[in-house]
Design an enzyme around this catalytic site. Sequence first.
Site, PDB file in Angstrom:
ATOM      1  N   TRP A  16       8.861  -2.629 -16.754  1.00 16.74           N
ATOM      2  CA  TRP A  16       9.200  -3.968 -16.502  1.00 16.74           C
ATOM      3  C   TRP A  16       8.979  -4.462 -15.351  1.00 16.74           C
ATOM      4  O   TRP A  16       9.683  -4.108 -14.573  1.00 16.74           O
ATOM      5  CB  TRP A  16      10.854  -4.229 -17.076  1.00 16.74           C
ATOM      6  CG  TRP A  16      11.122  -5.448 -16.848  1.00 16.74           C
ATOM      7  CD1 TRP A  16      10.558  -6.675 -16.956  1.00 16.74           C
ATOM      8  CD2 TRP A  16      12.465  -6.028 -16.733  1.00 16.74           C
ATOM      9  NE1 TRP A  16      11.169  -7.677 -16.618  1.00 16.74           N
ATOM     10  CE2 TRP A  16      12.532  -7.511 -16.687  1.00 16.74           C
ATOM     11  CE3 TRP A  16      13.712  -5.385 -16.494  1.00 16.74           C
ATOM     12  CZ2 TRP A  16      13.757  -8.357 -16.342  1.00 16.74           C
ATOM     13  CZ3 TRP A  16      14.744  -6.017 -16.286  1.00 16.74           C
ATOM     14  CH2 TRP A  16      14.850  -7.514 -16.308  1.00 16.74           C
ATOM     15  N   ARG A  17       8.176  -5.362 -15.186  1.00 14.82           N
ATOM     16  CA  ARG A  17       7.670  -6.067 -13.770  1.00 14.82           C
ATOM     17  C   ARG A  17       8.670  -7.292 -13.707  1.00 14.82           C
ATOM     18  O   ARG A  17       8.523  -8.454 -14.041  1.00 14.82           O
ATOM     19  CB  ARG A  17       6.273  -6.301 -14.072  1.00 14.82           C
ATOM     20  CG  ARG A  17       5.218  -5.537 -13.723  1.00 14.82           C
ATOM     21  CD  ARG A  17       5.402  -4.915 -12.163  1.00 14.82           C
ATOM     22  NE  ARG A  17       4.867  -6.077 -11.173  1.00 14.82           N
ATOM     23  CZ  ARG A  17       3.584  -6.447 -10.922  1.00 14.82           C
ATOM     24  NH1 ARG A  17       2.731  -5.662 -11.489  1.00 14.82           N
ATOM     25  NH2 ARG A  17       3.379  -7.677  -9.935  1.00 14.82           N
ATOM     26  N   ARG A  72       7.469  -5.705  -7.796  1.00 19.19           N
ATOM     27  CA  ARG A  72       6.440  -5.675  -6.892  1.00 19.19           C
ATOM     28  C   ARG A  72       6.460  -6.841  -6.129  1.00 19.19           C
ATOM     29  O   ARG A  72       6.335  -8.111  -6.356  1.00 19.19           O
ATOM     30  CB  ARG A  72       5.143  -5.846  -7.710  1.00 19.19           C
ATOM     31  CG  ARG A  72       3.894  -5.684  -6.846  1.00 19.19           C
ATOM     32  CD  ARG A  72       3.853  -4.312  -6.238  1.00 19.19           C
ATOM     33  NE  ARG A  72       3.679  -3.140  -7.211  1.00 19.19           N
ATOM     34  CZ  ARG A  72       4.830  -2.170  -7.102  1.00 19.19           C
ATOM     35  NH1 ARG A  72       5.532  -2.147  -6.297  1.00 19.19           N
ATOM     36  NH2 ARG A  72       4.361  -1.311  -8.217  1.00 19.19           N
ATOM     37  N   GLU A  84       2.571  -6.872  -1.785  1.00 16.69           N
ATOM     38  CA  GLU A  84       1.769  -5.798  -2.580  1.00 16.69           C
ATOM     39  C   GLU A  84       1.202  -6.151  -3.821  1.00 16.69           C
ATOM     40  O   GLU A  84       1.138  -5.183  -4.724  1.00 16.69           O
ATOM     41  CB  GLU A  84       2.774  -4.697  -2.490  1.00 16.69           C
ATOM     42  CG  GLU A  84       3.001  -4.040  -1.128  1.00 16.69           C
ATOM     43  CD  GLU A  84       3.380  -2.510  -0.940  1.00 16.69           C
ATOM     44  OE1 GLU A  84       2.750  -1.757  -1.941  1.00 16.69           O
ATOM     45  OE2 GLU A  84       3.941  -2.038   0.028  1.00 16.69           O
ATOM     46  N   HIS A 103       0.397   0.128  -2.129  1.00 16.72           N
ATOM     47  CA  HIS A 103      -0.807  -0.728  -2.567  1.00 16.72           C
ATOM     48  C   HIS A 103      -1.627  -1.512  -1.630  1.00 16.72           C
ATOM     49  O   HIS A 103      -0.866  -1.981  -0.594  1.00 16.72           O
ATOM     50  CB  HIS A 103      -0.130  -1.854  -3.600  1.00 16.72           C
ATOM     51  CG  HIS A 103       0.597  -1.357  -4.727  1.00 16.72           C
ATOM     52  ND1 HIS A 103       2.002  -0.788  -4.565  1.00 16.72           N
ATOM     53  CD2 HIS A 103       0.403  -0.966  -6.319  1.00 16.72           C
ATOM     54  CE1 HIS A 103       2.451  -0.390  -5.676  1.00 16.72           C
ATOM     55  NE2 HIS A 103       1.472  -0.602  -6.552  1.00 16.72           N
ATOM     56  N   LYS A 131       3.006   7.053  -5.531  1.00 19.62           N
ATOM     57  CA  LYS A 131       1.788   6.451  -6.227  1.00 19.62           C
ATOM     58  C   LYS A 131       1.137   5.515  -5.240  1.00 19.62           C
ATOM     59  O   LYS A 131       1.424   4.831  -4.260  1.00 19.62           O
ATOM     60  CB  LYS A 131       2.482   5.218  -7.211  1.00 19.62           C
ATOM     61  CG  LYS A 131       1.446   4.179  -7.891  1.00 19.62           C
ATOM     62  CD  LYS A 131       2.137   2.996  -8.258  1.00 19.62           C
ATOM     63  CE  LYS A 131       1.293   2.012  -8.945  1.00 19.62           C
ATOM     64  NZ  LYS A 131       1.717   0.613  -9.347  1.00 19.62           N
ATOM     65  N   SER A 190      -1.767  -6.035 -15.253  1.00 20.80           N
ATOM     66  CA  SER A 190      -0.733  -6.392 -14.026  1.00 20.80           C
ATOM     67  C   SER A 190      -1.721  -6.018 -12.744  1.00 20.80           C
ATOM     68  O   SER A 190      -1.189  -6.400 -11.794  1.00 20.80           O
ATOM     69  CB  SER A 190       0.614  -5.473 -14.039  1.00 20.80           C
ATOM     70  OG  SER A 190       0.184  -4.198 -14.100  1.00 20.80           O
ATOM     71  N   GLN A 241      -7.186  -2.576 -15.283  1.00 20.97           N
ATOM     72  CA  GLN A 241      -6.608  -1.901 -16.546  1.00 20.97           C
ATOM     73  C   GLN A 241      -7.208  -1.994 -17.584  1.00 20.97           C
ATOM     74  O   GLN A 241      -7.940  -2.862 -18.024  1.00 20.97           O
ATOM     75  CB  GLN A 241      -5.236  -2.428 -16.478  1.00 20.97           C
ATOM     76  CG  GLN A 241      -4.256  -2.078 -15.372  1.00 20.97           C
ATOM     77  CD  GLN A 241      -2.944  -2.664 -15.301  1.00 20.97           C
ATOM     78  OE1 GLN A 241      -2.668  -3.508 -16.281  1.00 20.97           O
ATOM     79  NE2 GLN A 241      -1.899  -2.456 -14.280  1.00 20.97           N
TER      80      GLN A 241
END
Length: 244
Positions: free
Chosen positions: A38-39, A73, A77, A134, A161, A222, A226
């Site tokens: 969930w962003r 986020r 980033e 990121h 990550k 996102s 992707q």
Amino acid sequence: MIGKGRPKICVPIMGDTQEKLLAQALKASQSVADIVEWRVDYFETVSSLETVLATLTELREALANKVLLVTFRTKEEGGEQEISLADYRQLCLEVAKTGAVDLLDVELARVEFLGRGFVQELKATPVKLVMSSHDFKKTPVDGDLVFRINVMKQLGADIGKIATMPQQLQDVLRVMGLPTKVRGFNQLPVAVMAMGDLGKVTRISGELIGSVFTFASLEEASAPGQIPVEQLAPILDVLHVPEK
């Protein structure tokens, strides 16, 4: 279990309203994805913590068959909204305390400001921490990337990550070699990805290079590069290396 065998597939849901999110969650629950992210930075009422937590409860019920990752986020980033350090801290802590989330993304840059006490409070809850970094402009030098992963480990991450933007093929190859480079002295499970079309190979090669999960798109991406989840899953199956 994240970190064993084929990399887990994570799809983001990015609805700006609860209605849109729940529709996306239904689609995600029926997909082959292992993890649903969930962003929260796309959510139009993210400033209302009460609404966020109520929505989280609904999503947990809708995604009972999936691992649930919650991420805000930050704009710095690649995210959608600005947020103060104090509000970021409160949001993360309140989400973690619900017990409704399996994984929580916390950005390394925010953690470095908020300190070990912030991490310790999060670790007192059932949530596991994905500590992330990121770079949407470039791929930093190897020493910088290795340093970031080491700091993640020292600060208490459960998974690290790293996502970068490659400018040339060599950048992609460096990112692909990162898990092996750090494994000798750092056992932190890591997910690495080079973004954009040039970096698509990093999204399918996780089992080979030691990257524990990969992101696919459900309805919209996102991050650049992707691959749609229904296309990614069979590719990972073909590339799977059976245990001897």
